[in-house]
Design an enzyme around this catalytic site. Structure first.
Site, PDB file in Angstrom:
ATOM      1  N   LYS A 155       0.836  -1.181   0.000  1.00  0.00           N
ATOM      2  CA  LYS A 155       0.000   0.000   0.000  1.00  0.00           C
ATOM      3  C   LYS A 155       0.880   1.243   0.000  1.00  0.00           C
ATOM      4  CE  LYS A 155      -0.315   2.349   3.336  1.00  0.00           C
ATOM      5  NZ  LYS A 155       0.672   2.921   4.312  1.00  0.00           N
ATOM      6  N   HIS A 166      -0.902  -4.268   6.316  1.00  0.00           N
ATOM      7  CA  HIS A 166      -0.316  -5.044   7.404  1.00  0.00           C
ATOM      8  C   HIS A 166      -1.143  -4.962   8.690  1.00  0.00           C
ATOM      9  CE1 HIS A 166       1.575  -1.235   8.695  1.00  0.00           C
ATOM     10  NE2 HIS A 166       1.801  -1.807   9.866  1.00  0.00           N
ATOM     11  N   HIS A 189      -5.432   1.409   6.479  1.00  0.00           N
ATOM     12  CA  HIS A 189      -5.460   0.815   7.814  1.00  0.00           C
ATOM     13  C   HIS A 189      -6.754   1.140   8.584  1.00  0.00           C
ATOM     14  CE1 HIS A 189      -1.411  -0.059   6.850  1.00  0.00           C
ATOM     15  NE2 HIS A 189      -0.838   1.028   7.307  1.00  0.00           N
ATOM     16  N   LYS A 198       0.849  11.769  13.058  1.00  0.00           N
ATOM     17  CA  LYS A 198       2.249  11.657  13.460  1.00  0.00           C
ATOM     18  C   LYS A 198       2.516  12.660  14.581  1.00  0.00           C
ATOM     19  CE  LYS A 198       3.253   9.096   9.768  1.00  0.00           C
ATOM     20  NZ  LYS A 198       3.165   7.649   9.914  1.00  0.00           N
TER      21      LYS A 198
END
Ligand code: BG6
Length: 483
Positions: A141, A171, A233, A337
């Site tokens: 991705k 993942h 995700h 982040k």
């Protein structure tokens, strides 16, 4: 070990993903005896390394990050490197030299490279005669940067590989707690009857990271949090929370239910984007115990551009799943982040009891903690011990995976690589899922790009921009923070 020998060909074999995730995962599989003795890892890059150079590089860069090194030398002997530049067909000869005569093995092409290289790589492999009936391809991705580019990539790869051979990795689906979510929902009787809008007030999905983006400007300026995290995700997590019970735990049944959730997402378009989404960009501050620069000043070989100014390092969205089960239940998603703590969790906030006979009760809340310290925590109301007036207190009913199970929690990539080798695509995204996700993301992106506004600044180490707080405060709700 696995039943069959496999050749795993990693394109981008010297890159960050290979070094940080894929090789450690493969090493653990090797050490635990899950790789067939003859299986090989063939790294491809433009780097001009030979096998010995590559083994030396992995020895220097990967080994120090592992705890214990049992069987390490045997692992290194599985590794090979060939120089391939997709712009120059000659390189393929070197790969062919290693693969010729091994057509009876499973052959896995892992594309750990930017998505615009996927089509050219697949064509190169086909023209070099390397695509066998036992071949599979793994796509990292993000798949494209919008619906149109994702469709183009899917068409290009689909011209060479059948859909059943294509493994689109996310993942997060390999994380233990994420798989546990399905077990929790569908192997226990007590949750499912209340898993709906009658009992649930709203759902929060948070993926908070303390890391910044040093050295990633080239990628991140083009991506941003919405494409990097939310499109894949967070939406995958939303699917697992919201999906209907599949009739079987099988590849198509599970993915059929997930895609229905994505197709039921209420589109957020035009001025609604301003109401239902928030984006932020970190400025200088304190994170991970140190003074850190803002996004624009991150050390990088690329200088900041006009794009850097506009890119979001934090995104929050209020989503809705328009179906019978979830009508009127907001799903708040946020990821960023340089937030105060690394914490990923799904919070299911239940409604108040229908009729309160005790004062001071607060509603139940189920928290599924994905990382760190994986676990499940249910907030219950209990009576404080005492002979006087009844006093209520919220108490946690907690399951910590580390305390309950002694087995090592494998990294998500370990699990997913083993699934690719055994040909099980249940935890991979089907073409229609990826495209449905982009279909919902595109109008948000378009509105952000079309408005002259910049992301809201937030100092590194704080909980994101003020708008994220307001997104919930407007409806008298608040983000769940650490208890
Ligand atoms: C990746 C993103 O997909 O996921 C990164 O590209 C992000 O930006 C990472 O840091 C987070 O993964 P994890 O497993 O550390 O939560």
């Amino acid at each position: 070990g696995t039943a069959r020998p496999a050749d795993l060909i990693i394109f981008g074999g010297t890159g960050d993903l290979a070094m940080r995730k894929l090789l450690p995962a493969l090493y653990h599989s090797h050490r635990d005896g899950r790789l067939h003795a003859d299986s090989r890892v063939i790294a491809l890059s433009r780097g001009g390394l030979d096998d010995a150079d590559y083994r030396g590089k992995v020895d220097a860069e990967v080994r120090p990050a592992l705890s214990g090194g049992e069987g390490w030398d045997g692992f290194l002997r599985r590794l090979h490197h060939r120089t391939v530049d997709i712009a120059a067909p000659e390189g393929w000869q070197g790969v062919a030299g290693l693969l010729d005569g091994h057509e009876d093995r499973d052959r896995i092409f892992y594309l750990a490279s930017p998505p615009m290289t996927f089509g050219a790589f697949c064509r190169g492999a086909r023209e070099a005669g390397l695509v066998t009936p036992l071949s599979r391809v793994v796509l990292e991705k993000p798949l494209g940067r919008d619906l149109a580019s994702a469709q183009a990539i899917n068409d290009e790869v689909g011209a060479i590989f059948d859909e059943s051979q294509i493994f689109r990795i996310d993942h997060y689906l390999g994380k233990e707690t994420v798989q546990n979510l399905l077990v929790l929902r569908f192997a226990n009787a007590f949750l499912e009857p209340i898993w709906n809008s009658l009992w649930i007030d709203h759902v929060q999905i948070t993926v908070a990271e303390t890391v910044g983006t040093p050295g990633r400007r080239g990628y991140y300026d083009q991506a941003g949090a919405l494409r990097d995290m939310v499109q894949n995700h967070l939406l995958q997590l939303l699917c697992l929370v919201a999906m209907e019970p599949p009739s079987r735990n099988d590849r198509e049944a599970v993915r059929d239910e997930k895609v229905k959730v994505l197709q039921s997402l209420r589109p957020i378009v035009g001025s609604e984007v301003d109401r239902f989404t928030v984006r932020g960009q970190y400025t200088a501050g304190r994170a991970d115990g140190a003074e850190v620069p803002g996004y624009l000043d991150e050390p990088d070989k690329n200088q900041p551009t006009a794009e850097s100014l506009r890119v979001e390092t934090f995104a929050a969205v209020r989503a809705e799943v328009r179906n019978w089960r979830w009508a009127g239940v907001p799903f708040y998603l946020r990821s960023g982040k340089r937030l105060p703590a690394r914490r990923s969790e799904i919070v299911v906030q239940f409604k108040d009891v229908p009729h309160a006979i005790f004062p001071g009760a607060s509603p139940n809340r189920l928290v599924l903690r994905l990382q760190p310290s994986e676990g499940i925590h249910l907030r219950l109301m209990a009576k404080e011990p005492g002979a006087g007036e009844v006093v209520l207190r919220p108490v946690p009913l907690s399951l910590s995976f580390a305390d309950t199970f002694s087995a090592r929690v494998p990294d998500a990539y370990e699990r997913l690589l083993m699934d690719v080798m055994s040909g099980n695509p249940t935890l991979f995204m089907r073409r229609d899922e990826v495209e449905a996700a982009w279909r919902w993301i595109d109008p948000i992106m378009d509105h952000w790009n079309g408005s002259g506004m910049l992301p809201e600044p937030y100092p590194a180490g704080t909980a994101g921009p003020a708008g994220a707080h307001e997104l919930l405060a407007r409806s008298d709700r608040a983000w769940h923070e650490e208890d």
